[in-house]
Design a protein around this motif. Structure first.
Motif, mmCIF file in Angstrom:
data_model
loop_
_atom_site.group_PDB
_atom_site.id
_atom_site.type_symbol
_atom_site.label_atom_id
_atom_site.label_comp_id
_atom_site.label_asym_id
_atom_site.label_seq_id
_atom_site.Cartn_x
_atom_site.Cartn_y
_atom_site.Cartn_z
ATOM 1 N N LEU A 156 0.752 -1.240 -0.019
ATOM 2 C CA LEU A 156 -0.112 -0.032 0.069
ATOM 3 C C LEU A 156 0.859 1.382 0.000
ATOM 4 O O LEU A 156 0.511 2.247 -0.688
ATOM 5 C CB LEU A 156 -0.911 -0.089 1.278
ATOM 6 N N VAL A 157 1.983 1.174 0.567
ATOM 7 C CA VAL A 157 2.966 2.325 0.730
ATOM 8 C C VAL A 157 3.292 2.631 -0.632
ATOM 9 O O VAL A 157 3.293 3.856 -1.204
ATOM 10 C CB VAL A 157 3.937 1.980 1.764
ATOM 11 N N ALA A 158 4.077 1.607 -1.108
ATOM 12 C CA ALA A 158 4.331 1.846 -2.628
ATOM 13 C C ALA A 158 3.487 2.203 -3.526
ATOM 14 O O ALA A 158 3.730 3.163 -4.470
ATOM 15 C CB ALA A 158 5.073 0.397 -2.938
ATOM 16 N N GLY A 159 2.290 1.732 -3.676
ATOM 17 C CA GLY A 159 1.199 2.142 -4.345
ATOM 18 C C GLY A 159 0.568 3.516 -4.218
ATOM 19 O O GLY A 159 0.630 4.197 -5.091
ATOM 20 N N ALA A 160 0.609 3.854 -3.084
ATOM 21 C CA ALA A 160 0.130 5.205 -2.777
ATOM 22 C C ALA A 160 1.245 6.251 -3.110
ATOM 23 O O ALA A 160 0.964 7.230 -3.656
ATOM 24 C CB ALA A 160 -0.018 5.451 -1.205
ATOM 25 N N PHE A 161 2.420 5.922 -3.110
ATOM 26 C CA PHE A 161 3.279 6.622 -3.542
ATOM 27 C C PHE A 161 3.526 7.015 -4.954
ATOM 28 O O PHE A 161 3.559 8.193 -5.607
ATOM 29 C CB PHE A 161 5.087 6.465 -3.040
ATOM 30 N N ILE A 162 3.214 5.709 -5.608
ATOM 31 C CA ILE A 162 3.498 6.063 -7.096
ATOM 32 C C ILE A 162 2.106 6.928 -7.632
ATOM 33 O O ILE A 162 2.217 7.557 -8.389
ATOM 34 C CB ILE A 162 2.837 4.315 -7.782
ATOM 35 N N LEU A 163 1.027 6.829 -6.782
ATOM 36 C CA LEU A 163 -0.246 7.618 -7.311
ATOM 37 C C LEU A 163 0.313 9.032 -6.937
ATOM 38 O O LEU A 163 -0.200 9.947 -7.917
ATOM 39 C CB LEU A 163 -1.319 7.303 -6.277
ATOM 40 N N ALA A 164 1.049 9.367 -5.779
ATOM 41 C CA ALA A 164 1.449 10.765 -5.613
ATOM 42 C C ALA A 164 2.460 11.177 -6.832
ATOM 43 O O ALA A 164 2.402 12.493 -7.269
ATOM 44 C CB ALA A 164 2.169 10.804 -4.442
ATOM 45 N N SER A 165 3.150 10.210 -7.148
ATOM 46 C CA SER A 165 4.414 10.634 -8.257
ATOM 47 C C SER A 165 3.563 11.092 -9.594
ATOM 48 O O SER A 165 4.192 11.845 -10.489
ATOM 49 C CB SER A 165 5.037 9.646 -8.598
ATOM 50 N N LEU A 166 2.312 10.361 -9.732
ATOM 51 C CA LEU A 166 1.401 10.718 -10.919
ATOM 52 C C LEU A 166 1.283 12.404 -11.203
ATOM 53 O O LEU A 166 1.484 12.784 -12.219
ATOM 54 C CB LEU A 166 0.127 10.151 -11.007
ATOM 55 N N VAL A 167 0.999 13.132 -10.141
ATOM 56 C CA VAL A 167 0.996 14.356 -9.915
ATOM 57 C C VAL A 167 2.331 15.078 -10.210
ATOM 58 O O VAL A 167 2.449 15.902 -11.013
ATOM 59 C CB VAL A 167 0.442 14.660 -8.579
ATOM 60 N N ARG A 168 3.233 14.686 -9.437
ATOM 61 C CA ARG A 168 4.760 15.360 -9.333
ATOM 62 C C ARG A 168 5.511 15.263 -10.567
ATOM 63 O O ARG A 168 6.002 15.963 -11.091
ATOM 64 C CB ARG A 168 5.416 14.841 -8.138
ATOM 65 N N THR B 125 -5.674 14.269 -4.656
ATOM 66 C CA THR B 125 -5.118 13.157 -3.734
ATOM 67 C C THR B 125 -3.611 13.260 -3.502
ATOM 68 O O THR B 125 -3.207 12.262 -2.796
ATOM 69 C CB THR B 125 -5.384 11.990 -4.378
ATOM 70 N N TYR B 126 -3.076 14.132 -4.042
ATOM 71 C CA TYR B 126 -1.624 14.201 -3.851
ATOM 72 C C TYR B 126 -1.070 14.022 -2.359
ATOM 73 O O TYR B 126 -0.362 13.005 -2.105
ATOM 74 C CB TYR B 126 -1.048 15.400 -4.465
ATOM 75 N N ARG B 127 -1.502 14.974 -1.653
ATOM 76 C CA ARG B 127 -0.991 14.890 -0.250
ATOM 77 C C ARG B 127 -1.563 13.754 0.474
ATOM 78 O O ARG B 127 -0.989 13.246 1.456
ATOM 79 C CB ARG B 127 -1.455 16.332 0.436
ATOM 80 N N LEU B 128 -2.826 13.448 0.216
ATOM 81 C CA LEU B 128 -3.542 12.365 0.864
ATOM 82 C C LEU B 128 -2.707 11.092 0.559
ATOM 83 O O LEU B 128 -2.325 10.350 1.540
ATOM 84 C CB LEU B 128 -4.838 12.252 0.485
ATOM 85 N N ALA B 129 -2.058 10.999 -0.589
ATOM 86 C CA ALA B 129 -1.602 9.848 -0.924
ATOM 87 C C ALA B 129 -0.144 9.778 -0.072
ATOM 88 O O ALA B 129 0.184 8.705 0.424
ATOM 89 C CB ALA B 129 -1.019 9.920 -2.540
ATOM 90 N N LEU B 130 0.348 11.008 0.065
ATOM 91 C CA LEU B 130 1.581 11.063 0.639
ATOM 92 C C LEU B 130 1.455 10.615 2.131
ATOM 93 O O LEU B 130 2.158 9.806 2.923
ATOM 94 C CB LEU B 130 2.354 12.433 0.608
ATOM 95 N N LEU B 131 0.739 11.209 2.868
ATOM 96 C CA LEU B 131 0.218 10.873 4.254
ATOM 97 C C LEU B 131 -0.006 9.387 4.321
ATOM 98 O O LEU B 131 0.407 8.698 5.270
ATOM 99 C CB LEU B 131 -0.814 12.007 4.628
ATOM 100 N N THR B 132 -0.847 8.907 3.728
ATOM 101 C CA THR B 132 -1.336 7.632 3.501
ATOM 102 C C THR B 132 -0.025 6.649 3.476
ATOM 103 O O THR B 132 0.261 5.697 4.573
ATOM 104 C CB THR B 132 -2.062 7.127 2.489
ATOM 105 N N ALA B 133 0.786 6.897 2.442
ATOM 106 C CA ALA B 133 2.194 6.056 2.471
ATOM 107 C C ALA B 133 2.843 6.220 3.555
ATOM 108 O O ALA B 133 3.276 5.215 4.299
ATOM 109 C CB ALA B 133 2.877 6.588 1.274
#
Lengths: 393, 172
Positions: free
Chosen positions: A30-42, A52-60
């Motif tokens: 879940l950590v790795a997946g959430a981070f990949i989602l954040a990287s979509l934005v960045r 969802t960018y920040r939410l993804a980072l905090l989730t990770a």
């Protein structure tokens, strides 16, 4: 012997790796997946999913903090775990992973979150009083420079950190697959495709976790879900899922075609003891159903409320399916004998150190962390309620 | 200089890492045992500490010095390479005592002992002698087999040499 059929070697009768070891790759994934989602934005500049960018980072981050706990609980003696860092053994994959974990936690996640939130942190350090204000002051590290130039620099550095973060996330989770894939004594695990399968299923589960979290938290806060954002996430989820499905099928086909000496035994296991968790839950419910559901949303123009419901159902099924996949890998790999002539049973305890209750507690813990984190570092896309000037633009 | 004007906070964050690294080194200096790595990836002193622990086993040479009769008998049977203490347990206290008869070992119970090695199991090599529960149930193995030379179909010369006729366990 209770639950044993056929011939088992004595050391195979009781399972060494319990549900906690199932949780470990699940949570890391879940950590790795959430981070990949954040990287979509960045990195990939998919602006639609910015909410969802920040939410993804905090989730990770929340899940990463919990990731080593199942291992600690399983092994016992947490006070000995620092020895892995103090006297590192270069030929132990487990020991080296300690560094990957630390690197990912500190140099990638914490750093990126800190950079992204710096404007807020500085703002809060000036406005909040008491202990809370003090914590923010510490978090500023004594630098209140949030000038346009400084934030622009942060943005650039953040980009680099995310860029480094993507391979780091792959290594973090690829390693978990490697731990299983490199065990040559166990034919159920031993496959060079294992790390790849783990990474893609991690991305699928992490992306759907953040998608569900975003939808749930927005609902809970009584706001309107940004449908364009969820649509985009679902689209990427669908594509990633297709790759994941293809890689897993490849692994399966490879095994069936190769049909080595373990095949008869493993095949028998999949059709008996593992039938429900593997065929029914993992493949039918957790893979094919959400794939078809997501495909429908991509192919047909459905009304918004239908799409949302489909996303929730597909996302939840994916979460269950990926958990089942971890279960089938970890538990399934211990159910058959190296003699290929016998099978044992895993009995899940309830209130023991490695029982169901401990596992449930470990699943709830990341959400408690996330709840605490979102208080300190509000991840919500609409900034008006905080009164902080737009930081990232 | 102006190029670095806005990097202050980044340098501070990097500084945290440097500090953490030094704390790590200092803690490491104190918590890693001094003898670590002396011979390999472990505490060198562990070897000395292990060596200093009391021994419990005497080794078969110590037994054979006094019990040459048993040693002789055993050397002709299939148990020739099974050590005395594999069956009799650790006997250093007995072997090194001034008066060994004061530390008389308890004789092993053959209803338990023999099965530890001979209970039938598919995991054992096929040619290893093994018996199931149906092999003379309810009797002690020594009633028929001599523990020191267990074969039943021994050469007659061997059997007459012992004080009683087979089964050899009969001598008491």
């Amino acid at each position: 012997m209770n639950g044993v059929e056929g011939f088992m070697y004595p050391n195979e009768i009781g399972l060494q790796w319990s549900i906690l070891i199932v949780l470990y790759p699940y949570i890391t994934g879940l950590v790795a997946g959430a981070f990949i989602l954040a990287s979509l934005v960045r990195i990939f500049r998919v602006e639609a999913v910015r909410p969802t960018y920040r939410l993804a980072l905090l989730t990770a981050l929340s899940f990463l903090l919990v990731a080593p706990l199942p291992l600690q609980l399983h092994l016992g003696h947490p006070e000995r775990s620092p020895e892995m860092y103090f006297t590192p053994h270069s030929t132990s994959a487990m020991a080296m992973f300690g560094y990957v974990y630390l690197w990912y936690l500190m140099a990638v996640l914490v750093f990126e979150i800190w950079l992204d939130y710096r404007a807020e942190i500085v703002h809060f350090s000036k406005t909040k009083k008491g202990l809370v204000g003090f914590i923010y002051k510490v978090m500023t590290l004594g630098s209140t420079n949030v000038s346009h130039k400084a934030l622009e620099l942060d943005e650039k550095i953040g980009w680099i950190v995310t860029l480094i973060g993507i391979p780091s996330a792959f290594i973090l989770h690829g390693y978990v697959g490697f731990i299983f894939g490199s065990i040559k004594a166990n034919p159920w695990w031993n496959s060079p495709l294992m790390p790849v399968v783990f990474i893609f299923s991690a991305m699928v589960s992490g992306i759907s976790a953040v998608m569900l979290l975003y939808m749930a938290t927005t609902k809970l806060r009584g706001l309107k879900i940004d449908i364009a954002c969820v649509d985009t996430i679902a689209m990427y989820l669908f594509y990633t899922f297709i790759i994941d499905f293809a890689v897993e099928s490849l692994d399966l086909i490879h095994r069936i075609y190769e049909a080595d000496e373990s095949f008869r035994s493993l095949n028998f296991m999949v059709h008996t003891k593992l039938y429900i968790p593997h065929i029914v839950i993992q493949i039918m419910l957790g893979t094919l159903t959400p794939l078809i559901l997501l495909a429908i949303t991509q192919l047909f123009k459905l009304p918004e409320f239908v799409r949302k419901r489909i996303y929730v159902i597909a996302g939840s099924l994916i979460m269950v399916g990926v958990f089942a996949m971890r279960w089938n890998v970890v538990i399934g790999g211990q159910l058959f004998s190296k003699s290929f002539l016998g099978y044992t049973t895993y009995k899940l305890a309830l209130v023991t150190k490695e029982g169901l209750l401990a596992a449930i507690a470990l699943c709830i813990l990341p959400f408690i962390f996330l709840y605490a984190l979102q208080h300190f570092l509000p991840p919500w896309p609409e900034k008006d309620n905080t009164g902080v000037p737009e930081a990232t633009h | 200089m102006s190029a670095f004007k806005n990097t202050g906070h980044l340098l501070r964050f990097a500084g945290l890492f440097v500090i953490a690294f030094f704390i790590f080194l200092i803690v490491r200096h104190f918590v890693v045992p001094k003898s670590f790595g002396e011979y390999g990836h472990y505490r060198g002193n562990a070897i000395k500490e292990d060596a200093a622990r009391p021994s419990y086993y005497a080794g078969h040479e110590a037994c054979e010095g006094c019990h040459s009769d048993v040693a002789d008998k055993k050397s002709h049977g299939k148990h020739a390479h099974v050590n005395c203490e594999a069956c009799h347990g650790p006997q250093l206290a007995h072997a090194s005592a001034d008066d060994p008869s004061k530390h008389k070992p308890v004789l092993p119970d053959t209803t338990v002992l023999c099965k530890q090695c001979h209970a039938a199991s598919a995991a054992k090599p096929k040619n290893f002698p093994q018996v199931g529960d149906d092999h003379m149930p309810g009797m002690a193995c020594k009633d028929c087999h001599n523990p020191h030379s267990p074969a039943m179909d021994q050469a007659p010369a061997e059997k007459t040499a012992s004080t009683s006729k087979a089964p050899q366990g009969g001598k008491k």
